[in-house]
Every structure is written in C-alpha cells, then in structure tokens.
Design an enzyme around this catalytic site. Structure first.
Site, short mmCIF file in Angstrom:
data_model
loop_
_atom_site.label_atom_id
_atom_site.label_comp_id
_atom_site.label_asym_id
_atom_site.label_seq_id
_atom_site.Cartn_x
_atom_site.Cartn_y
_atom_site.Cartn_z
N LYS A 171 0.83 -1.21 0.00
CA LYS A 171 0.00 0.00 0.00
C LYS A 171 0.87 1.27 0.00
O LYS A 171 2.10 1.20 0.21
CB LYS A 171 -0.93 -0.04 1.22
CG LYS A 171 -1.97 -1.18 1.15
CD LYS A 171 -2.88 -1.15 2.38
CE LYS A 171 -4.02 -2.15 2.28
NZ LYS A 171 -4.92 -2.06 3.45
N TYR A 194 -12.43 -1.65 -3.54
CA TYR A 194 -12.97 -1.77 -2.18
C TYR A 194 -14.50 -1.59 -2.13
O TYR A 194 -15.04 -1.23 -1.08
CB TYR A 194 -12.29 -0.75 -1.26
CG TYR A 194 -10.92 -1.20 -0.77
CD1 TYR A 194 -10.76 -2.36 0.00
CD2 TYR A 194 -9.78 -0.47 -1.07
CE1 TYR A 194 -9.51 -2.76 0.45
CE2 TYR A 194 -8.52 -0.87 -0.61
CZ TYR A 194 -8.40 -2.02 0.14
OH TYR A 194 -7.17 -2.42 0.60
N THR A 202 -5.87 -7.14 10.65
CA THR A 202 -6.07 -5.81 10.05
C THR A 202 -5.49 -4.71 10.95
O THR A 202 -4.82 -3.79 10.48
CB THR A 202 -7.58 -5.56 9.83
OG1 THR A 202 -8.13 -6.66 9.10
CG2 THR A 202 -7.83 -4.26 9.09
N ASN A 226 -1.99 0.12 7.08
CA ASN A 226 -1.50 -1.19 7.53
C ASN A 226 -0.64 -1.92 6.50
O ASN A 226 -0.58 -3.15 6.47
CB ASN A 226 -2.66 -2.05 8.04
CG ASN A 226 -3.70 -2.31 6.98
OD1 ASN A 226 -3.53 -1.90 5.84
ND2 ASN A 226 -4.76 -3.00 7.35
N HIS A 240 -2.14 -5.33 1.59
CA HIS A 240 -3.44 -5.99 1.38
C HIS A 240 -3.21 -7.46 1.07
O HIS A 240 -2.23 -7.82 0.42
CB HIS A 240 -4.17 -5.34 0.19
CG HIS A 240 -5.36 -6.13 -0.29
ND1 HIS A 240 -6.58 -6.03 0.31
CD2 HIS A 240 -5.48 -7.07 -1.27
CE1 HIS A 240 -7.43 -6.86 -0.30
NE2 HIS A 240 -6.78 -7.51 -1.26
N GLU A 281 -9.60 -9.96 -7.77
CA GLU A 281 -8.65 -8.88 -7.44
C GLU A 281 -7.42 -8.92 -8.36
O GLU A 281 -6.90 -7.87 -8.74
CB GLU A 281 -8.24 -8.99 -5.97
CG GLU A 281 -9.39 -8.62 -5.03
CD GLU A 281 -9.02 -8.76 -3.56
OE1 GLU A 281 -9.91 -8.51 -2.73
OE2 GLU A 281 -7.85 -9.10 -3.25
#
Ligand code: ADP
Ligand code: MG
Length: 143
Positions: free
Chosen positions: A10, A50, A92, A113, A116, A127
């Site tokens: 991310k 998302y 998470t 975080n 993914h 995805e």
C-alpha cells in the site's frame, strides 16, 4: 484449488521505502511473484477495488489513503496462498497482529496497515483481474 492471491504493497509501504523488506518476507515465506507493477490508483479504481466496503464509515478515508501515492499490486502463487498470505500479514489492526507478521512489524494503524491480502479464493481471482490483464498474467504464468 486456486493457488493464487493478490497482495498490494500500500502507499505507506512505498512511502516508507519498505518495498524491499516486505517482498523479502513474502519470498522467504515461500510465495512466488507471478506479476507485479507500480500504480497510482484513481478514486474510481480504488473505489471499485474496495466496493464491498462502500457503506463502511472508514470508506472515504480508505480511498484517500489508497490514492495518496503509488502502490504495488503483486499476484502471488503458493499452495494455500490466500490463507497462508493472511497469516503472513497478520490482523487488520497491527496492534492485534501476531508477532513476526508484516503488519505487526511495519504497520502504524488499522488504516495504514502496509499491505493488502485477498480474503478468499473467489476474491483473489477477481482482485488479480482488477490489476493484471490476461496477457500480463499469461506471460508470467507459463511455468
Ligand atoms: P483486511 O485488509 O485485513 O482484509 P478489511 O477488508 O476489513 O481488512 O478492510 C480493508 C482496509 O480498510 C484495511 O486493510 C484498512 O486499510 C482499512 N480499514 C479496515 N478497518 C478499518 C477501520 N476500522 N478504520 C480505518 N480503516 C480501516
Ligand atoms: Mg479485506
């Protein structure tokens, strides 16, 4: 059984220069990289990815975070890929993640975080297709 999963390093991972360290952890855990790129997501692309969270209170912040800089989607292969990758990244919320997991080691908050991981085989297939064309995948999936 599907043996693929989608990881995304991310924007916080990229910003903190942690791409190399996180990919090392992924390789050490036995995952093979099948396709990888760096992309700066648009709001539309992040919102589509998302979609399942669009009614959640954190949705707008999540989209702002995911579009705040480039990220690195990676198609990974391993037996039991989805479950094993979720174990490698941890919960998470990094404060609840197990010792040694990527989120425990590197993540700052439940939002920022670091990484993914797909949550089911069905979502992994969707995805991966969100980021990689058939051609990009076929070129690399041949072995
Ligand atoms: P995971 O990434 O572990 O599958 P979710 O699918 O529940 O977690 O949520 C997607 C992403 O949304 C999380 O990785 C995180 O970046 C963000 N997020 C989840 N829950 C929260 C929350 N309570 N507050 C802020 N951001 C959140
Ligand atoms: Mg999820």
């Amino acid at each position: 059984m599907n043996n693929k999963t989608l990881a995304i390093l991310k924007p916080d991972c990229v910003r903190k220069n942690l791409i190399g360290q996180v990919i090392s952890k992924i390789n050490e855990a036995g995952f093979k990289i099948k396709a990888m790129k760096m992309v700066h997501l648009t709001k539309e692309s992040a919102g589509g990815f998302y979609e399942v969270h669009k009614e959640r209170p954190f949705f707008n912040d999540l989209i702002a975070y995911m579009t705040s800089g480039p990220c690195v989607p990676i198609a990974l292969e391993k037996d039991n890929a989805v479950e094993d990758f979720r174990s490698l990244i941890g919960a998470t919320d990094p404060s609840k993640a197990a010792e040694g997991t990527i989120r425990k080691l590197y993540a700052e908050s439940i939002e920022q975080n670091i990484v993914h991981g797909s949550d089911s085989d069905e979502n992994a297939v969707k995805e991966i297709a969100h980021f990689f064309s058939r051609k990009e995948l076929l070129e690399n999936y041949s072995d």
